[in-house]
Design a protein around this motif. Sequence first.
Motif, PDB file in Angstrom:
ATOM      1  N   UNK A 175     -11.338 -26.581 -96.249  1.00  0.00           N
ATOM      2  CA  UNK A 175     -11.466 -25.586 -97.320  1.00  0.00           C
ATOM      3  C   UNK A 175     -11.973 -24.273 -96.730  1.00  0.00           C
ATOM      4  N   UNK A 176     -11.343 -23.174 -97.151  1.00  0.00           N
ATOM      5  CA  UNK A 176     -11.818 -21.842 -96.788  1.00  0.00           C
ATOM      6  C   UNK A 176     -12.164 -21.100 -98.068  1.00  0.00           C
ATOM      7  N   UNK A 177     -13.343 -20.519 -98.116  1.00  0.00           N
ATOM      8  CA  UNK A 177     -13.805 -19.799 -99.301  1.00  0.00           C
ATOM      9  C   UNK A 177     -13.789 -18.304 -99.022  1.00  0.00           C
ATOM     10  N   UNK A 178     -13.102 -17.554 -99.899  1.00  0.00           N
ATOM     11  CA  UNK A 178     -13.072 -16.100 -99.803  1.00  0.00           C
ATOM     12  C   UNK A 178     -13.781 -15.495-101.005  1.00  0.00           C
ATOM     13  N   UNK A 179     -14.422 -14.365-100.793  1.00  0.00           N
ATOM     14  CA  UNK A 179     -15.044 -13.613-101.872  1.00  0.00           C
ATOM     15  C   UNK A 179     -14.777 -12.133-101.634  1.00  0.00           C
ATOM     16  N   UNK A 180     -13.984 -11.522-102.520  1.00  0.00           N
ATOM     17  CA  UNK A 180     -13.604 -10.113-102.372  1.00  0.00           C
ATOM     18  C   UNK A 180     -13.024  -9.835-100.980  1.00  0.00           C
ATOM     19  N   UNK A 181     -12.145 -10.733-100.516  1.00  0.00           N
ATOM     20  CA  UNK A 181     -11.449 -10.516 -99.259  1.00  0.00           C
ATOM     21  C   UNK A 181     -12.221 -10.886 -98.014  1.00  0.00           C
ATOM     22  N   UNK A 182     -13.449 -11.354 -98.175  1.00  0.00           N
ATOM     23  CA  UNK A 182     -14.277 -11.721 -97.028  1.00  0.00           C
ATOM     24  C   UNK A 182     -14.428 -13.243 -96.972  1.00  0.00           C
ATOM     25  N   UNK A 183     -14.215 -13.814 -95.801  1.00  0.00           N
ATOM     26  CA  UNK A 183     -14.367 -15.262 -95.652  1.00  0.00           C
ATOM     27  C   UNK A 183     -15.846 -15.620 -95.627  1.00  0.00           C
ATOM     28  N   UNK A 184     -16.242 -16.475 -96.567  1.00  0.00           N
ATOM     29  CA  UNK A 184     -17.642 -16.893 -96.661  1.00  0.00           C
ATOM     30  C   UNK A 184     -17.915 -18.184 -95.902  1.00  0.00           C
ATOM     31  N   UNK A 185     -16.964 -19.103 -95.942  1.00  0.00           N
ATOM     32  CA  UNK A 185     -17.225 -20.421 -95.355  1.00  0.00           C
ATOM     33  C   UNK A 185     -15.905 -21.122 -95.070  1.00  0.00           C
ATOM     34  N   UNK A 186     -15.989 -22.092 -94.173  1.00  0.00           N
ATOM     35  CA  UNK A 186     -14.819 -22.884 -93.823  1.00  0.00           C
ATOM     36  C   UNK A 186     -15.288 -24.245 -93.336  1.00  0.00           C
ATOM     37  N   UNK A 187     -14.624 -25.307 -93.803  1.00  0.00           N
ATOM     38  CA  UNK A 187     -15.009 -26.636 -93.355  1.00  0.00           C
ATOM     39  C   UNK A 187     -14.637 -27.705 -94.360  1.00  0.00           C
ATOM     40  N   UNK A 188     -15.267 -28.868 -94.225  1.00  0.00           N
ATOM     41  CA  UNK A 188     -15.048 -29.976 -95.144  1.00  0.00           C
ATOM     42  C   UNK A 188     -15.655 -29.662 -96.506  1.00  0.00           C
ATOM     43  N   UNK A 189     -15.195 -30.410 -97.511  1.00  0.00           N
ATOM     44  CA  UNK A 189     -15.671 -30.172 -98.876  1.00  0.00           C
ATOM     45  C   UNK A 189     -17.187 -30.278 -98.972  1.00  0.00           C
ATOM     46  N   UNK A 190     -17.752 -31.303 -98.338  1.00  0.00           N
ATOM     47  CA  UNK A 190     -19.196 -31.510 -98.426  1.00  0.00           C
ATOM     48  C   UNK A 190     -19.973 -30.356 -97.794  1.00  0.00           C
TER      49      UNK A 190
END
Length: 206
Positions: A175-190
Motif C-alpha cells: 500500500x502507498x498512501x498519498x496526501x496532496x500529491x506527497x507520498x506519506x507511507x509505503x508498506x504492508x497494511x499493518x
Amino acid sequence: LITGIYVPTEGDILLNGTSIVGKKPDEIANLGIARTFQNIRLFGELSVYTNVLTACQNRADYNMVQCIFRTPQCRAQEKSISATAEKLLRSVGLWELRDQTANNLPYGKQRRLEIARALATNPRLLLLDEPAAGMNEEESYSLSKFIKEIRDKYDLTIIIIDHHMDVIMDTCEEITVFNFGTKLAEGKASDVQRNPTVIEAYLGVD
C-alpha cells in the motif's frame, strides 16, 4: 499517465524495463496494460457478451477482405475469440447473463463486466480506478474477494486506487498512501495503519 492518456512532465514510466512514455493508449494496451474507470464505461446498449467480444478483437489479425469472404483464417480466429469471451464471462460469473443489455445489470455486476472486458485484452498489468465506488459493505467484500481471485487465476499485477479502506486493506499486498500529491507511507497494511503520519493526515491529532 501509465495508460498514455496524459504525458508526464518529468520522470519515466517503465514496463519491464522499457519506457512507455509517449506511446498511444492503444499501443500501451497492446503491450499488456488494461484499466477500468471510476465511472463505469461499458457499451451500455450492447449485450454483456458483445462488450467482452469487442475487447477480444486485438487477438485477431485478419483483414477486411478475409472478413468479407469468410476465409478459413477469419472463421478460425472468430471461433477462438468467441471461446475466449465465453471463458471470461464464465470466470466472472456472468455467462448466464450474456444476452442482457449491459446497462440493465446491477451495479456490482457491471463492475465485474468492466473487469472482464479489461481481461479480454490479455493484460499483464491491470489498473482499477475506484472499483468499490458506490458499493455497500457486502458488495465491497465480494469485490475484494473477486479481485484476489482474478489476480491469482490470471497471474496479474493489479494496481488499485480506492478510498474504501476495507477493500484496500483486505486486497493489497503493498500500500502507498498519498496526501496532496506527497507520498506519506509505503508498506504492508499493518505498517501503514500504524504510521503516525498517515494517522495524522487522515484522522487528525489532538
